[in-house]
Motif scaffolding. Structure first.
Motif, PDB file in Angstrom:
ATOM      1  N   ALA A 212       0.830  -1.207   0.000  1.00 43.24           N
ATOM      2  CA  ALA A 212       0.000   0.000   0.000  1.00 43.24           C
ATOM      3  C   ALA A 212       0.864   1.256   0.000  1.00 43.24           C
ATOM      4  O   ALA A 212       0.514   2.268  -0.611  1.00 43.24           O
ATOM      5  CB  ALA A 212      -0.939  -0.011   1.197  1.00 43.24           C
ATOM      6  N   LEU A 215       1.896   1.699  -3.513  1.00 43.47           N
ATOM      7  CA  LEU A 215       0.771   2.180  -4.319  1.00 43.47           C
ATOM      8  C   LEU A 215       0.510   3.668  -4.110  1.00 43.47           C
ATOM      9  O   LEU A 215      -0.068   4.328  -4.979  1.00 43.47           O
ATOM     10  CB  LEU A 215      -0.489   1.382  -3.988  1.00 43.47           C
ATOM     11  N   GLY A 231      -2.498  -2.096 -10.459  1.00 47.78           N
ATOM     12  CA  GLY A 231      -3.505  -2.601  -9.520  1.00 47.78           C
ATOM     13  C   GLY A 231      -2.831  -3.128  -8.276  1.00 47.78           C
ATOM     14  O   GLY A 231      -1.647  -3.491  -8.296  1.00 47.78           O
ATOM     15  N   GLY A 232      -3.571  -3.161  -7.175  1.00 48.17           N
ATOM     16  CA  GLY A 232      -3.030  -3.650  -5.918  1.00 48.17           C
ATOM     17  C   GLY A 232      -3.965  -4.631  -5.250  1.00 48.17           C
ATOM     18  O   GLY A 232      -5.182  -4.410  -5.182  1.00 48.17           O
ATOM     19  N   LEU A 234      -4.337  -6.201  -1.679  1.00 48.86           N
ATOM     20  CA  LEU A 234      -3.886  -5.980  -0.310  1.00 48.86           C
ATOM     21  C   LEU A 234      -4.642  -6.919   0.621  1.00 48.86           C
ATOM     22  O   LEU A 234      -5.851  -6.803   0.792  1.00 48.86           O
ATOM     23  CB  LEU A 234      -4.135  -4.522   0.084  1.00 48.86           C
ATOM     24  N   TYR A 239      -2.966  -0.031   7.367  1.00 38.18           N
ATOM     25  CA  TYR A 239      -3.052   1.103   6.461  1.00 38.18           C
ATOM     26  C   TYR A 239      -2.889   2.447   7.168  1.00 38.18           C
ATOM     27  O   TYR A 239      -2.811   3.476   6.512  1.00 38.18           O
ATOM     28  CB  TYR A 239      -4.364   1.027   5.670  1.00 38.18           C
ATOM     29  N   LEU A 272      -2.908   7.631  -4.856  1.00 38.13           N
ATOM     30  CA  LEU A 272      -3.279   6.301  -5.343  1.00 38.13           C
ATOM     31  C   LEU A 272      -3.786   6.412  -6.776  1.00 38.13           C
ATOM     32  O   LEU A 272      -4.744   7.142  -7.041  1.00 38.13           O
ATOM     33  CB  LEU A 272      -4.357   5.698  -4.432  1.00 38.13           C
ATOM     34  N   VAL A 276      -7.714  -0.999  -6.263  1.00 43.12           N
ATOM     35  CA  VAL A 276      -7.213  -1.872  -5.204  1.00 43.12           C
ATOM     36  C   VAL A 276      -8.301  -2.847  -4.763  1.00 43.12           C
ATOM     37  O   VAL A 276      -9.487  -2.531  -4.761  1.00 43.12           O
ATOM     38  CB  VAL A 276      -6.691  -1.080  -3.981  1.00 43.12           C
ATOM     39  N   VAL A 278      -9.092  -4.917  -1.403  1.00 50.83           N
ATOM     40  CA  VAL A 278      -8.737  -4.931   0.016  1.00 50.83           C
ATOM     41  C   VAL A 278      -9.422  -6.142   0.646  1.00 50.83           C
ATOM     42  O   VAL A 278     -10.649  -6.192   0.752  1.00 50.83           O
ATOM     43  CB  VAL A 278      -9.161  -3.633   0.712  1.00 50.83           C
ATOM     44  N   VAL A 306     -12.211   0.538  -5.823  1.00 52.36           N
ATOM     45  CA  VAL A 306     -11.812  -0.341  -4.727  1.00 52.36           C
ATOM     46  C   VAL A 306     -12.862  -1.423  -4.558  1.00 52.36           C
ATOM     47  O   VAL A 306     -14.052  -1.185  -4.794  1.00 52.36           O
ATOM     48  CB  VAL A 306     -11.648   0.456  -3.412  1.00 52.36           C
TER      49      VAL A 306
END
Length: 340
Positions: A212, A215, A231-232, A234, A239, A272, A276, A278, A306
């Motif tokens: 993160a 990112l 893209g992420g 996580l 955070y 960002l 993402v 999460v 997200v």
């Protein structure tokens, strides 16, 4: 991929309370009952509950906060699962062959494993940042998700990086090593058959925290595009470092105001530039569940893409094992993020 949570059916285990053996007494049951009348429910509960100290963070005293950042307190099978990471990684390496090992920096630890797909080049690249509470773990023990990715046509890259105790308790140099590894991959992807325009990042636990951070890095200072990461993913991360700073983790991390601010990705969502995912497990500590919800909420509030995904029936260590299976929770989400 539809928005919302992907779930696995949870199996709940209900443990019966321990029962003491019955003891014979010379006092008749009725007489004993009359001599010692039961306490009112509220008073009995107060006597049984442990004493609570002053609140330190949100609704937690120090003991509760320390437990909320101690995964072993909520995952009694931690050691068994960590053992599976290593043994399943050994099996994966045997099946795939040894990874290509490259240096991304000058320090001995600054190397990475490249598990290369046989798919036609250029293929997407997934950089995986392992966990370990910032103080443990090696790339070789995180090969277990690689085979799933390689079979789907994705290169899988796992960097090694320093442990916080070897950096005098400072997390900032570790974050810089992660950035170095990302920059190396971006500049060298074509050389191992990767697509520089399709680089993604994933991480678990403290690795998700560092992913993160990557990112939300200003990549212009590295000569890279703001959206170098496309893209992420996580999984079970931190955070915002405020809670960790107040917890027992401050015994081995020398938190400072500058560190807390710089390495709290939730405070830098403006930087960002990638969607993402999460993810957290329903059996994680309440604090790790809250952090995942709050981060996803703030990303959404900023108008950025997200998905918040809760895995039912998984604790902190079990959930990342599902990345090794294209039909597992994290494997499915990761492949969908990459688009393969």
């Amino acid at each position: 991929m539809p928005r919302g949570a992907l779930q696995r059916g949870a199996a709940a285990a209900i443990l019966a309370p321990n029962r003491e053996p019955m003891m014979h007494s010379a006092i008749p049951r009725r007489a004993a009952s009359a001599a010692t009348p039961p306490l009112p429910a509220a008073e009995a509960s107060a006597q049984q509950a442990p004493a609570r100290g002053p609140l330190v963070w949100r609704d937690m005293d120090q003991a509760a906060l320390d437990a909320a950042y101690d995964q072993g307190a909520y995952a009694p099978n931690r050691d068994q699962v960590l053992g599976r990471y290593a043994s399943n990684s050994a099996l994966a390496r045997a099946a795939m062959g040894a990874p290509q090992r490259e240096a991304y920096g000058s320090a001995a630890i600054e190397q990475l494993d490249i598990h290369r797909t046989s798919a036609a080049a250029p293929a997407p690249v997934l950089i995986f940042i392992h966990g370990g509470a910032w103080r443990g773990g090696l790339a070789r023990d995180y090969a277990f998700p690689a085979e799933c990715m390689l079979r789907a046509g994705v290169h899988f890259v796992v960097p090694d990086f320093a442990a916080v105790q070897d950096m005098g308790g400072d997390l900032l140099p570790i974050a810089q090593q992660i950035r170095q590894a990302v920059a190396w991959v971006a500049r060298n992807a074509a050389g191992f058959g990767g697509d520089p325009g399709r680089i993604f990042i994933a991480g678990h636990s403290s690795g998700a925290h560092m992913a993160a951070v990557a990112l939300t890095t200003d990549w212009s200072g590295w000569g890279l595009a703001a959206d170098v990461l496309k893209g992420g993913l996580l999984v079970s991360g931190l955070y915002d470092l405020r809670g960790a700073r107040l917890s027992a983790r401050s015994r081995y991390v020398n938190f400072t105001d500058a560190m807390e601010e710089a390495l709290s990705p939730q405070r830098h969502i403006a930087r960002l530039h990638a969607p993402v995912m999460v993810v957290h497990g329903s059996l994680e500590t309440p604090e790790f569940q809250r952090m995942a919800r709050d981060f996803a909420r703030d990303v959404a509030a900023a108008g950025k893409p997200v998905q918040a995904i809760r895995g039912e029936g998984y604790n902190h260590f079990e959930i990342i094992e599902t990345m090794a299976n294209p039909y597992g929770l994290v494997g499915r989400v990761g492949l969908a993020m990459i688009g393969v």
